[in-house]
Motif scaffolding. Structure first.
Motif, mmCIF file in Angstrom:
data_model
loop_
_atom_site.group_PDB
_atom_site.id
_atom_site.type_symbol
_atom_site.label_atom_id
_atom_site.label_comp_id
_atom_site.label_asym_id
_atom_site.label_seq_id
_atom_site.Cartn_x
_atom_site.Cartn_y
_atom_site.Cartn_z
ATOM 1 N N PRO A 112 0.814 -1.228 0.000
ATOM 2 C CA PRO A 112 0.000 0.000 0.000
ATOM 3 C C PRO A 112 0.849 1.281 0.000
ATOM 4 C CG PRO A 112 -0.955 -1.586 1.501
ATOM 5 C CD PRO A 112 0.381 -2.148 1.063
ATOM 6 N N GLU A 113 1.974 1.281 0.716
ATOM 7 C CA GLU A 113 2.859 2.449 0.693
ATOM 8 C C GLU A 113 3.385 2.687 -0.717
ATOM 9 O OE1 GLU A 113 7.302 3.927 2.004
ATOM 10 O OE2 GLU A 113 6.423 2.295 3.170
ATOM 11 N N PHE A 114 3.788 1.624 -1.398
ATOM 12 C CA PHE A 114 4.294 1.729 -2.767
ATOM 13 C C PHE A 114 3.241 2.369 -3.679
ATOM 14 C CE2 PHE A 114 4.279 -0.234 -7.001
ATOM 15 C CZ PHE A 114 5.531 0.106 -7.476
ATOM 16 N N MET B 231 3.534 5.993 -5.495
ATOM 17 C CA MET B 231 3.460 6.060 -6.960
ATOM 18 C C MET B 231 2.369 7.034 -7.406
ATOM 19 S SD MET B 231 5.403 4.442 -9.069
ATOM 20 C CE MET B 231 6.692 3.229 -9.062
ATOM 21 N N SER B 232 1.353 7.193 -6.590
ATOM 22 C CA SER B 232 0.211 8.034 -6.935
ATOM 23 C C SER B 232 0.409 9.507 -6.576
ATOM 24 C CB SER B 232 -1.048 7.503 -6.237
ATOM 25 O OG SER B 232 -1.291 6.167 -6.619
ATOM 26 N N LYS B 233 1.531 9.839 -5.929
ATOM 27 C CA LYS B 233 1.765 11.217 -5.463
ATOM 28 C C LYS B 233 2.275 12.152 -6.549
ATOM 29 C CE LYS B 233 2.498 10.392 -0.593
ATOM 30 N NZ LYS B 233 3.434 10.327 0.505
ATOM 31 N N SER B 234 3.371 11.770 -7.202
ATOM 32 C CA SER B 234 4.010 12.673 -8.173
ATOM 33 C C SER B 234 5.003 11.889 -9.028
ATOM 34 C CB SER B 234 4.751 13.805 -7.452
ATOM 35 O OG SER B 234 5.870 13.282 -6.747
ATOM 36 N N GLU B 235 5.374 12.494 -10.144
ATOM 37 C CA GLU B 235 6.403 11.881 -10.979
ATOM 38 C C GLU B 235 7.757 11.905 -10.273
ATOM 39 O OE1 GLU B 235 6.406 13.567 -14.928
ATOM 40 O OE2 GLU B 235 4.524 12.561 -15.449
ATOM 41 N N ALA B 236 8.000 12.922 -9.468
ATOM 42 C CA ALA B 236 9.256 12.973 -8.706
ATOM 43 C C ALA B 236 9.337 11.794 -7.738
ATOM 44 C CB ALA B 236 9.382 14.302 -7.962
#
Length: 188
Positions: free
Chosen positions: A123-125, A129-134
């Motif tokens: 779930p952390e992954f 991944m869903s936060k930003s391209e950075a």
């Protein structure tokens, strides 16, 4: 819509991995076409039915043949929209297997690789991944380091990199050739 990568982001990643900027850009282009998110803000994914089959021991092959089958089928799913449709259906059956069988973001890292990305949980992954391209780039750098793929990138060993990064069927999708061509394009 989350922010896209900047030149500084690419340069920091290249420095971190001891490789060229063109190498990072090449992997980005080949894996995701250079985008980590759809226009509606969802992360770019690729759902892999043959991996869903593996993670569910074929439990859904008969009842959901579009979601679960034994062998990789090139060109399926045909696009990100179809991947999201399949993923949304699969997660109702088995959320963990659906996440493990999907590649996420700019660098299309499989959910099953979450430990090598420095995450404490699947779930952390997915959340990162869903936060930003950075953040996707940070996870990619961790993955490359933990898999020991720095040398393959630095030395342009595209076939070796593709075999480890994309799996034994990498030649079906011509990943090594695509990486080489993209690298040449960005090296100019």
């Amino acid at each position: 819509m989350p922010a896209t990568l900047t030149l500084d982001d690419y340069q920091l990643a290249a420095k971190s991995l001891n490789t060229e900027l063109a190498v990072i850009k090449a992997v980005t282009e080949v894996e995701s076409g250079g985008r980590g998110f759809l226009t509606d803000g969802r992360v770019v994914i690729r759902f892999e039915p043959h991996l869903f089959h593996r993670y569910t021991q074929g439990k859904f092959d008969a009842t959901h043949p579009q979601l679960s089958f034994l062998k990789l089928k090139t060109g399926y799913p045909k696009n990100v929209s179809q991947s999201w449709e399949l993923y949304d259906e699969a997660k109702v059956l088995n959320l963990q297997a659906a996440r493990m069988a999907s590649s996420f973001g700019l660098f299309q890292i499989l959910g099953s690789n979450w430990p090598d990305c420095g995450c404490k949980s699947l779930p952390e992954f997915v959340s990162r991944m869903s936060k930003s391209e950075a953040e996707q780039l940070n996870l990619f750098c961790s993955f490359i380091k933990n898999q020991g793929l720095n040398d393959e990138l630095r030395d342009h060993q595209w076939a070796r990199f593709a075999r480890i990064y994309n799996g034994k069927d990498f030649k079906l999708m011509h990943y090594d050739t695509k990486l080489n061509n993209a690298y040449k394009k960005f090296s100019v």
